[in-house]
Scaffold this active site. Structure first.
Site, PDB file in Angstrom:
ATOM      1  N   GLY A 101      -2.488   2.789  10.574  1.00 41.13           N
ATOM      2  CA  GLY A 101      -2.966   3.200   9.259  1.00 41.13           C
ATOM      3  C   GLY A 101      -4.478   3.289   9.177  1.00 41.13           C
TER       4      GLY A 101
ATOM      5  N   GLY B 112      -6.529   3.490  18.876  1.00 39.77           N
ATOM      6  CA  GLY B 112      -5.495   3.079  17.940  1.00 39.77           C
ATOM      7  C   GLY B 112      -5.032   4.234  17.073  1.00 39.77           C
ATOM      8  CB  ALA B 113      -2.293   6.172  16.745  1.00 40.69           C
TER       9      ALA B 113
ATOM     10  CE  LYS C 254      -4.228  -1.758   2.164  1.00 41.50           C
ATOM     11  NZ  LYS C 254      -5.201  -1.526   3.258  1.00 41.50           N
TER      12      LYS C 254
END
EC number: 1.1.1.25
Length: 278
Positions: free
Chosen positions: A132, A129-130, A69
């Site tokens: 993608g 959460g941090a 990606k």
């Protein structure tokens, strides 16, 4: 390949587990389009060659999954969404120019709209959460007008990095501060792998959430995570990870085949059956 038959593919390594062919072939049949969708297992060392010659391989576009990606972003002309998320998952041609976007944003927001209409009446959200996936969620929420996003992560530095990227409407908080953030959150979103099959559980007491709050979990194996089960037990509306998976596929199909498909109960049942333990 016949000239009249348009085809797209999923590029990944591995990619055999993907439900994308099931989803796109369903839409092709429903819309009566002569087209195809294949899986291409391409290792990292062959990715650039494959993407740069996508038309030669017979494709009008592609989905991109792990581990490609970020590389896809560099090899194409990315839009604002792909740049903001830092990854591209959908490639398409604009003439001879290969462009890229990230449809996780539309998948997340589209799933919320379908599962919990009016969810955006609340100005505050709490995101766990941090990584993608969190970047896509935060971008979508800010674009939709959410005024304050409390962002909890075990590493506060990663949450602060998203605040630096997206601005002061993102407020990093410590994981231990989640209980204090619940009363003001009209939307709770889990973007972590906690609660996924084979991963540790996500243990949060939801009793402090407002009665009209919406709870979303990006995990879709299992379909109903402990977080979603706890939310339903409290009478809260929920949006699961499978819905996001289905809705994120809509725009790619439209870009490649020129028709905007719909996420139907029949399609969801088809994918649920495929996900069920055999």
């Amino acid at each position: 390949m016949a000239a009249t038959k348009r085809a797209a593919c999923l590029i990944g390594c591995p990619a055999a587990h993907s439900r994308s062919p099931l989803i796109h072939h369903y839409w092709l049949r429903q819309l009566g389009i002569e087209g195809g969708y294949s899986i291409e297992a391409v290792p990292p060392e062959g990715f650039a060659e494959f993407v740069l010659h996508l038309k030669t391989h017979g494709y009008v576009g592609a989905n991109v999954t792990i581990p490609h990606k970020e590389r896809a972003l560099q090899l194409t002309e990315p839009d604002e969404r792909a740049c903001a998320v830092g990854a591209a998952n959908t490639l398409y041609y604009d003439g001879d120019l290969l462009r890229s976007t990230n449809t996780d944003i539309e998948g997340f927001i589209g799933n919320l709209d379908a599962s919990a209409p009016g969810w955006d009446r609340s100005a505050h959200a709490l995101v766990l959460g941090a990584g993608g996936s969190s970047r896509a969620v935060v971008f979508g929420l800010l674009e939709r007008g959410v005024q304050r996003i409390a962002l909890a992560n075990r590493s506060i530095e990663r949450a602060q990095a998203l605040r630096d990227l997206f601005g002061e409407r993102v407020v990093p908080i410590a994981w231990s501060d989640i209980p204090a953030a619940l009363p003001g959150a009209g939307l709770l979103v889990n973007t972590t792998s906690l609660g996924m099959k084979g991963q540790p559980p996500l243990q949060i007491d939801l009793s402090a959430l407002p009665a009209d709050a919406v709870v979303s979990d990006l995990v879709y194996v299992p379909l109903e995570t402990d977080l979603l089960a706890a939310a339903k037990a409290r009478g809260l509306r929920t949006a699961d990870g499978l819905g996001m998976l289905l809705h994120q596929a809509v725009r790619g199909f439209d870009l490649w085949f020129g028709a905007r498909p719909h996420v139907t109960p029949e399609l969801r049942a088809l994918v649920e059956a495929d996900l069920a333990p055999k």
